[in-house]
Design a protein around this motif. Structure first.
Motif, PDB file in Angstrom:
ATOM      1  N   GLY A   1       0.839  -1.200   0.000  1.00 49.72           N
ATOM      2  CA  GLY A   1       0.000   0.000   0.000  1.00 49.72           C
ATOM      3  C   GLY A   1       0.870   1.245   0.000  1.00 49.72           C
ATOM      4  O   GLY A   1       2.098   1.166  -0.083  1.00 49.72           O
ATOM      5  N   TYR A   2       0.223   2.391   0.092  1.00 56.11           N
ATOM      6  CA  TYR A   2       0.970   3.650   0.062  1.00 56.11           C
ATOM      7  C   TYR A   2       1.689   3.874   1.386  1.00 56.11           C
ATOM      8  O   TYR A   2       1.106   3.780   2.458  1.00 56.11           O
ATOM      9  CB  TYR A   2       0.033   4.818  -0.255  1.00 56.11           C
ATOM     10  N   ASN A   3       2.983   4.141   1.280  1.00 57.03           N
ATOM     11  CA  ASN A   3       3.810   4.338   2.475  1.00 57.03           C
ATOM     12  C   ASN A   3       5.037   5.154   2.071  1.00 57.03           C
ATOM     13  O   ASN A   3       5.260   5.430   0.893  1.00 57.03           O
ATOM     14  CB  ASN A   3       4.210   2.985   3.054  1.00 57.03           C
ATOM     15  N   TYR A   4       5.843   5.496   3.072  1.00 56.85           N
ATOM     16  CA  TYR A   4       7.061   6.263   2.802  1.00 56.85           C
ATOM     17  C   TYR A   4       8.064   5.408   2.021  1.00 56.85           C
ATOM     18  O   TYR A   4       8.353   4.274   2.401  1.00 56.85           O
ATOM     19  CB  TYR A   4       7.695   6.721   4.112  1.00 56.85           C
ATOM     20  N   GLN A   5       8.593   5.991   0.958  1.00 53.49           N
ATOM     21  CA  GLN A   5       9.614   5.326   0.131  1.00 53.49           C
ATOM     22  C   GLN A   5      10.752   4.773   1.000  1.00 53.49           C
ATOM     23  O   GLN A   5      11.183   3.634   0.841  1.00 53.49           O
ATOM     24  CB  GLN A   5      10.155   6.357  -0.851  1.00 53.49           C
ATOM     25  N   ALA A   6      11.232   5.594   1.940  1.00 56.57           N
ATOM     26  CA  ALA A   6      12.390   5.200   2.750  1.00 56.57           C
ATOM     27  C   ALA A   6      12.058   4.044   3.697  1.00 56.57           C
ATOM     28  O   ALA A   6      12.947   3.266   4.059  1.00 56.57           O
ATOM     29  CB  ALA A   6      12.905   6.407   3.556  1.00 56.57           C
ATOM     30  N   TYR A   7      10.791   3.911   4.088  1.00 60.65           N
ATOM     31  CA  TYR A   7      10.391   2.775   4.940  1.00 60.65           C
ATOM     32  C   TYR A   7      10.585   1.468   4.174  1.00 60.65           C
ATOM     33  O   TYR A   7      11.131   0.503   4.697  1.00 60.65           O
ATOM     34  CB  TYR A   7       8.920   2.910   5.368  1.00 60.65           C
ATOM     35  N   ASP A   8      10.120   1.435   2.920  1.00 62.26           N
ATOM     36  CA  ASP A   8      10.173   0.193   2.133  1.00 62.26           C
ATOM     37  C   ASP A   8      11.615  -0.268   1.945  1.00 62.26           C
ATOM     38  O   ASP A   8      11.916  -1.464   2.043  1.00 62.26           O
ATOM     39  CB  ASP A   8       9.516   0.433   0.772  1.00 62.26           C
TER      40      ASP A   8
END
Length: 359
Positions: free
Chosen positions: A242-249
């Motif tokens: 789902g939509y989340n922070y790029q840096a988290y992924d």
């Protein structure tokens, strides 16, 4: 982790069958599904092979003949996982990714699971994902996910903090088993401490400027299928997509270099490796976003700081997840021990990554 996922017009419909598959005695339920999906298969000749790697669900391969040529995967949702996995969102994510040729075909859903296409290739191990040829493929494929545009110019928002709050509310306060409960009270941070850290994470990470993109959110090694003959990698399992922070992924993926069954955080990638990985990622990401693929050293450094700080959020998120699983899961895995490992690593990393400064 999405508050709005739009399935593209023209995406194939996914049938739902009123079948429940027993995780302990799955053959009869799986055969009912094969009768719908593969009516030409003779039930007496259908072979079934359970996979044992997953720690959320049960996965069974159904096929005919002596070789696994045409395979239908039947995934049975883990006990009580509906508490923390949005199954409707998972199916939407699956269909969006399939429409962008990033996922296998989703054949159907059923009462407690779904069936999808088997992707040929090897599920990777931690030592594979460091190889230059493979890590570049992974970085490129993740950039492709992140480059999928939101519908009609809609600006996506992450609901990482909302999801984390939901998980926190599901964390058990005690365990019935006395030995488990003692370990829980001695080794896991108190509820008050966890609440404070959760607030600290939100205040300190949401201001880092990491773009919100369509994320996989669970990029552990076994969710990466490497097809050597085709020279590509594909990601599987979209329960947390789902939509989340790029840096988290990306930070979440780097945490997974440590493995799952025998966790070793000395394997977390060092700065030099990360900078190579992040440069390869940014080149591909800019290409997917229709920008020039020119990447500056400053852009790589900024992403490096963001990723290592968001790796903290990943440890915290999966620590909460493991505590919930320790209460409900029927899978033979030491979830409580895993939670302890994730929280310990969180507190170990926190001073190191908060000391990093932006260029």
């Amino acid at each position: 982790m999405a508050n709005y996922i739009h399935v593209p017009d023209g995406a194939p419909a996914v049938p739902k069958f009123n079948v429940t598959v027993d995780e302990h005695d799955f053959r009869s339920g799986a055969l009912k599904l094969m009768k719908e999906l593969r009516p030409h298969w003779k039930p007496s000749e259908v072979k079934m092979k359970p996979f044992t790697d997953g720690i959320t669900n049960k996965l069974i391969a159904c096929y005919m003949g002596s070789v696994m040529q045409e395979v239908v995967l039947v995934r049975i949702y883990g006990h009580k996982t509906e508490l923390f996995v949005d199954r409707q969102n998972e199916v939407k994510s699956f269909r969006v990714l399939q429409a962008h040729r990033c996922a296998p075909r989703l054949y159907c859903t059923f009462n407690n699971g779904l069936c999808y296409e088997f992707l040929p290739g090897t599920a990777l191990e931690p030592d594979h994902i460091r190889s230059p040829s493979v890590f570049r493929l992974i970085a490129g494929q993740l950039a492709k996910y992140h480059g999928i545009h939101a519908h009609n110019g809609w600006v996506p928002r992450s609901n990482l903090w909302l999801k984390m709050g939901q998980y926190f509310s599901l964390v058990p306060t005690h365990f019935e088993d006395a030995a488990k409960n003692l370990r829980f009270s001695l080794e896991v941070p108190s509820g008050e401490c966890l609440r404070e850290e959760m607030l600290w994470l939100q205040q300190n990470l949401s201001v880092l400027g990491s773009p919100v993109v369509l994320c996989h959110n669970d990029l552990l090694c076994k969710n990466i299928i490497f097809n050597q003959s085709a020279g590509n990698v594909k990601f599987i399992d979209y329960e947390y997509a789902g939509y989340n922070y790029q840096a988290y992924d990306i930070g979440n993926h780097f945490n997974e270099f440590a493995g799952v069954n025998e966790v070793d955080y000395s394997q977390y990638p060092g700065r030099d490796f990360q900078l190579m990985w992040l440069r390869a990622y940014l080149e591909a990401y800019k290409e997917h976003r229709d920008h020039s693929s020119e990447v500056t050293a400053t852009e790589v450094e900024v992403l490096y700081v963001q990723v290592n700080r968001f790796a903290l959020a990943s440890h915290f998120f999966w620590g909460l997840w493991a505590l919930i699983q320790a209460q409900y899961s029927t899978i033979d895995f030491d979830f409580l021990g895993y939670a302890v490992l994730r929280f310990n690593q969180y507190f170990k990393m926190k001073p190191e990554v908060t000391a990093l400064s932006f260029p």
